[in-house]
Design a protein around this motif. Structure first.
Motif: not given
Length: 141
Positions: A12-25
Motif C-alpha cells: 500500500x505505502x510503496x504503491x501510493x509513493x509510486x515506487x518499484x515493489x522490488x527495490x522501492x527506489x
C-alpha cells in the motif's frame, strides 16, 4: 551474480509513493497514470501488472459518498441553480477521482507483485484427480 533488493513488505505505502515493489527506489510511473516499462533502478519488468479498471472503481466508490454529501449540503443550504452545481460539485468530484487514480493504481500494481498474482488458469490435473476421488467414494445413504 544475483542482486538482492529490499522488496516491499507494505504494498500500500510503496504503491501510493509510486515506487518499484522490488527495490522501492525506482519509479513505477512514466507519466501521471502510465506505468513505466521497467524499473529505472533494478530493471523489474512491469508487464506483469494489470490493474484494469480497479483504480477507477475504487476512486469512484471512495469519492461518491462525500461528493453526494457535499451536493446535498450545498443544495439544502444555499438552494443554488444547476449551473452552480456544475461549477462546484462537478469539478470537485472529477478532481478528487483523478487525484486518487495514481495512488490507487500504484497500490494495485504493488499488491499484484507482492502477492505474486497471475492470470488464472484451470488446474486440469487437480480436477481430474478430484473427479476420480468422487467417483471412487461410496455414496452416502
Amino acid at each position: 551474480m544475483r542482486m538482492t533488493y529490499n522488496e516491499t513488505t507494505n504494498p500500500v505505502l510503496t504503491g501510493i509513493r509510486g515506487r518499484c515493489p522490488r527495490c522501492q527506489q525506482g519509479h513505477l510511473f512514466s507519466t501521471y497514470l502510465k506505468l513505466a516499462r521497467s524499473c529505472d533502478v533494478c530493471g523489474l519488468n512491469f508487464s506483469f501488472a494489470d490493474p484494469a479498471d480497479g483504480p477507477a472503481f475504487f476512486s469512484m466508490s471512495i469519492v461518491a459518498f462525500p461528493a453526494l454529501a457535499f451536493a446535498l449540503w450545498f443544495q439544502l443550504t444555499y438552494e443554488p441553480s444547476y449551473w452552480m452545481h456544475a461549477l462546484t460539485t462537478l469539478p470537485l468530484t472529477v478532481g478528487a477521482c483523478v487525484a486518487l487514480l495514481r495512488p490507487l493504481k500504484g497500490w494495485l500494481v504493488c499488491s499484484q507483485y507482492f502477492h505474486k498474482a497471475e492470470e488464472g488458469s484451470i488446474d486440469r490435473a487437480w480436477h481430474a484427480a478430484e473427479a476420480e476421488r468422487q467417483r471412487q467414494q461410496p455414496p452416502n445413504t
